[in-house]
Design a protein around this motif. Structure first.
Motif, short mmCIF file in Angstrom:
data_model
loop_
_atom_site.label_atom_id
_atom_site.label_comp_id
_atom_site.label_asym_id
_atom_site.label_seq_id
_atom_site.Cartn_x
_atom_site.Cartn_y
_atom_site.Cartn_z
N ARG A 103 -3.45 27.51 9.15
CA ARG A 103 -3.40 27.25 7.70
C ARG A 103 -4.49 28.02 6.98
O ARG A 103 -4.24 28.65 5.95
CB ARG A 103 -3.56 25.75 7.44
CG ARG A 103 -3.60 25.37 5.97
CD ARG A 103 -4.26 24.02 5.73
NE ARG A 103 -5.65 24.08 6.16
CZ ARG A 103 -6.29 23.09 6.77
NH1 ARG A 103 -5.70 21.96 7.02
NH2 ARG A 103 -7.56 23.25 7.12
N ASP A 104 -5.70 28.01 7.53
CA ASP A 104 -6.83 28.70 6.88
C ASP A 104 -6.65 30.22 6.89
O ASP A 104 -6.93 30.89 5.89
CB ASP A 104 -8.14 28.32 7.55
CG ASP A 104 -8.52 26.86 7.32
OD1 ASP A 104 -7.90 26.19 6.47
OD2 ASP A 104 -9.45 26.40 8.01
N ILE A 105 -6.17 30.77 8.00
CA ILE A 105 -5.92 32.21 8.06
C ILE A 105 -4.83 32.58 7.06
O ILE A 105 -4.96 33.54 6.30
CB ILE A 105 -5.54 32.64 9.49
CG1 ILE A 105 -6.71 32.45 10.45
CG2 ILE A 105 -5.07 34.11 9.50
CD1 ILE A 105 -6.35 32.61 11.92
N PHE A 106 -3.75 31.80 7.07
CA PHE A 106 -2.64 32.08 6.15
C PHE A 106 -3.10 32.00 4.70
O PHE A 106 -2.74 32.86 3.88
CB PHE A 106 -1.47 31.13 6.41
CG PHE A 106 -0.35 31.34 5.46
CD1 PHE A 106 0.43 32.49 5.53
CD2 PHE A 106 -0.08 30.42 4.47
CE1 PHE A 106 1.45 32.70 4.62
CE2 PHE A 106 0.93 30.62 3.56
CZ PHE A 106 1.71 31.76 3.64
N ALA A 107 -3.88 30.99 4.35
CA ALA A 107 -4.36 30.84 2.96
C ALA A 107 -5.15 32.07 2.53
O ALA A 107 -5.03 32.53 1.39
CB ALA A 107 -5.20 29.57 2.83
N GLU A 108 -5.95 32.62 3.43
CA GLU A 108 -6.71 33.82 3.11
C GLU A 108 -5.78 35.02 2.95
O GLU A 108 -5.92 35.81 2.01
CB GLU A 108 -7.76 34.09 4.19
CG GLU A 108 -8.65 35.27 3.91
CD GLU A 108 -9.57 35.09 2.72
OE1 GLU A 108 -9.97 36.12 2.14
OE2 GLU A 108 -9.90 33.94 2.36
#
Length: 165
Positions: A103-108
């Motif tokens: 989720r964090d990688i995708f959000a970035e």
């Protein structure tokens, strides 16, 4: 705790190991060990990863806790479709999945392409975890391909897209 940052050349060995482990955990049951070895050898070699790292209209990210790489993501602007970013890779080590790293990688990655109006990803139809992840993040199916990744892969995929704000 993992922090998302831009990948560097010093990360590539660990990224390759992550990709090999994740691909075997995900795809061995669908395609067999030999086919997964062939694809990871071609797609996740150090020269292939270095070429992605050096691409100008792309973003290559890792999730790093200071000791290890727990996830990676790679996206670029499409070569064939205007105003479209393509999410080529988003992988998290199997033992770390479900902790928000993807989720964090995708959000970035969503924020890295200001000229893009949509993001596109190809997902193996049997990869139910990935399909659920992308659908939960606003993607919907827009088509199919019979050779995901390259013309010799033999891997079918669903094409999902998400509008970007």
């Amino acid at each position: 705790m993992f922090f998302v940052r831009t990948a560097s050349e010093r990360d590539l060995e660990k990224v390759r190991a992550l990709l090999v482990e994740t691909w075997h955990a995900t795809y061995d049951t669908f395609y067999g060990v030999e086919k997964v070895n062939e694809l990871t050898g071609r797609w996740h070699s150090l020269p292939a990863l270095k070429a992605r790292l050096e691409r100008k209209d792309a973003e290559f990210l890792v999730a790093d806790d200071g000791r290890s790489i727990g996830g990676m993501g790679y996206a670029s602007m499409s070569d064939t479709q205007t105003k479209t970013a393509v999410l080529h890779q988003l992988y998290v080590l199997p033992k770390l999945q479900g902790q928000g790293i993807g989720r964090d990688i995708f959000a970035e990655l969503e924020t890295c392409f200001p000229d893009a109006e949509r993001m596109r990803v190809e997902v193996e139809p049997q990869n139910l975890h990935a399909l659920a992840f992308y659908r939960a993040h606003g993607f919907s199916e827009v088509g199919q391909v019979s050779n995901c990744g390259d013309e010799q892969s033999g891997i079918p995929a669903l094409i999902l897209e998400k509008p970007l704000a």
